[in-house]
Design a protein around this motif. Sequence first.
Motif, PDB file in Angstrom:
ATOM      1  N   CYS A   5       0.850  -1.193   0.000  1.00 23.35           N
ATOM      2  CA  CYS A   5       0.000   0.000   0.000  1.00 23.35           C
ATOM      3  C   CYS A   5       0.882   1.238   0.000  1.00 23.35           C
ATOM      4  N   CYS A   6       0.390   2.300  -0.630  1.00 20.69           N
ATOM      5  CA  CYS A   6       1.121   3.568  -0.568  1.00 20.69           C
ATOM      6  C   CYS A   6       0.139   4.711  -0.367  1.00 20.69           C
ATOM      7  N   ALA A   7       0.634   5.747   0.309  1.00 25.60           N
ATOM      8  CA  ALA A   7      -0.182   6.909   0.639  1.00 25.60           C
ATOM      9  C   ALA A   7       0.203   8.094  -0.227  1.00 25.60           C
ATOM     10  N   ILE A   8      -0.781   8.628  -0.933  1.00 29.75           N
ATOM     11  CA  ILE A   8      -0.614   9.899  -1.628  1.00 29.75           C
ATOM     12  C   ILE A   8      -1.188  10.928  -0.654  1.00 29.75           C
ATOM     13  N   ILE A   9      -0.304  11.464   0.194  1.00 30.94           N
ATOM     14  CA  ILE A   9      -0.734  12.380   1.257  1.00 30.94           C
ATOM     15  C   ILE A   9      -0.743  13.794   0.695  1.00 30.94           C
ATOM     16  N   VAL A  10      -1.921  14.412   0.748  1.00 33.63           N
ATOM     17  CA  VAL A  10      -2.116  15.745   0.184  1.00 33.63           C
ATOM     18  C   VAL A  10      -2.425  16.710   1.326  1.00 33.63           C
ATOM     19  N   LYS A  53       2.415   5.416  10.341  1.00 34.74           N
ATOM     20  CA  LYS A  53       2.754   5.676  11.743  1.00 34.74           C
ATOM     21  C   LYS A  53       4.168   5.174  12.044  1.00 34.74           C
ATOM     22  N   GLU A  54       4.498   3.966  11.566  1.00 36.12           N
ATOM     23  CA  GLU A  54       5.819   3.384  11.813  1.00 36.12           C
ATOM     24  C   GLU A  54       6.937   4.151  11.102  1.00 36.12           C
ATOM     25  N   GLU A  55       6.721   4.521   9.851  1.00 32.07           N
ATOM     26  CA  GLU A  55       7.777   5.142   9.042  1.00 32.07           C
ATOM     27  C   GLU A  55       7.924   6.641   9.264  1.00 32.07           C
ATOM     28  N   LEU A  56       6.808   7.337   9.490  1.00 25.19           N
ATOM     29  CA  LEU A  56       6.821   8.803   9.513  1.00 25.19           C
ATOM     30  C   LEU A  56       6.281   9.410  10.805  1.00 25.19           C
ATOM     31  N   ASP A  57       5.772   8.572  11.711  1.00 27.27           N
ATOM     32  CA  ASP A  57       5.180   9.021  12.977  1.00 27.27           C
ATOM     33  C   ASP A  57       3.984   9.954  12.748  1.00 27.27           C
ATOM     34  N   LEU A  58       3.209   9.662  11.709  1.00 28.05           N
ATOM     35  CA  LEU A  58       2.027  10.457  11.378  1.00 28.05           C
ATOM     36  C   LEU A  58       0.764   9.621  11.519  1.00 28.05           C
ATOM     37  N   SER A  59      -0.298  10.271  11.921  1.00 26.96           N
ATOM     38  CA  SER A  59      -1.634   9.670  11.864  1.00 26.96           C
ATOM     39  C   SER A  59      -2.305  10.216  10.613  1.00 26.96           C
ATOM     40  N   ILE A  60      -2.879   9.325   9.823  1.00 31.29           N
ATOM     41  CA  ILE A  60      -3.513   9.753   8.576  1.00 31.29           C
ATOM     42  C   ILE A  60      -4.969   9.314   8.533  1.00 31.29           C
ATOM     43  N   GLU A  61      -5.703   9.993   7.683  1.00 28.19           N
ATOM     44  CA  GLU A  61      -7.071   9.605   7.349  1.00 28.19           C
ATOM     45  C   GLU A  61      -7.059   9.249   5.866  1.00 28.19           C
ATOM     46  N   ILE A  62      -7.644   8.107   5.545  1.00 28.33           N
ATOM     47  CA  ILE A  62      -7.738   7.696   4.145  1.00 28.33           C
ATOM     48  C   ILE A  62      -8.971   8.359   3.540  1.00 28.33           C
ATOM     49  N   PHE A  83      -3.678   5.087  -2.022  1.00 24.78           N
ATOM     50  CA  PHE A  83      -4.810   5.752  -1.385  1.00 24.78           C
ATOM     51  C   PHE A  83      -4.479   7.230  -1.228  1.00 24.78           C
ATOM     52  N   ILE A  84      -5.458   8.079  -1.533  1.00 26.13           N
ATOM     53  CA  ILE A  84      -5.340   9.501  -1.235  1.00 26.13           C
ATOM     54  C   ILE A  84      -5.590   9.645   0.264  1.00 26.13           C
ATOM     55  N   CYS A  85      -4.715  10.388   0.946  1.00 31.67           N
ATOM     56  CA  CYS A  85      -4.803  10.532   2.399  1.00 31.67           C
ATOM     57  C   CYS A  85      -4.531  11.969   2.809  1.00 31.67           C
ATOM     58  N   ARG A  86      -4.841  12.232   4.074  1.00 29.54           N
ATOM     59  CA  ARG A  86      -4.439  13.509   4.666  1.00 29.54           C
ATOM     60  C   ARG A  86      -3.955  13.242   6.079  1.00 29.54           C
ATOM     61  N   ILE A  87      -3.106  14.122   6.563  1.00 30.51           N
ATOM     62  CA  ILE A  87      -2.571  14.005   7.914  1.00 30.51           C
ATOM     63  C   ILE A  87      -3.613  14.519   8.910  1.00 30.51           C
ATOM     64  N   VAL A  88      -3.829  13.750   9.971  1.00 29.64           N
ATOM     65  CA  VAL A  88      -4.736  14.183  11.024  1.00 29.64           C
ATOM     66  C   VAL A  88      -4.015  14.341  12.366  1.00 29.64           C
TER      67      VAL A  88
END
Length: 137
Positions: A5-10, A53-62, A83-88
């Motif tokens: 899985c990969c996150a496209i964090i916008v 969370k493991e790699e970047l210490d971020l909580s995201i919303e998909i 998945f398109i995501c955002r940081i929460v």
Amino acid sequence: MIEVCCAIIVNEEGRVLVTQRSARMSMPLKMEFPGGKIEPGESPEACLIREIKEELDLSIEIIAPRPASQHQYPAFSILLLPFICRIVGGTILLKEHAAYAWMEPSELLNCDWAEADIPIVHQYLNPSNHVSSLTNK
């Protein structure tokens, strides 16, 4: 085949988070959308939340899934599930990567991407597939 899985964090400005693989990883110093391998019994969404969370210490919303892409490397093949995501929550802390950058979509094609990520970049940049505003989520 390895399912990844990969996150496209916008962010609110429409910039996209890209990460650079470390020199000790396979495909050293290539750019990628962060993420990782799905564990047995794990959903793609749960995998992505855990990996970020493991790699970047971020909580995201998909926000939305994107079409999967299959890629054959010389020694293995992967099915990449974006998945398109955002940081929460959280602040970026690099635990595995060498660097990160927030990039304008127009800059994404200038990166030296891991090969499997290239179709995901093109798909994200296709205007007919683009997710509109994330600011009202």
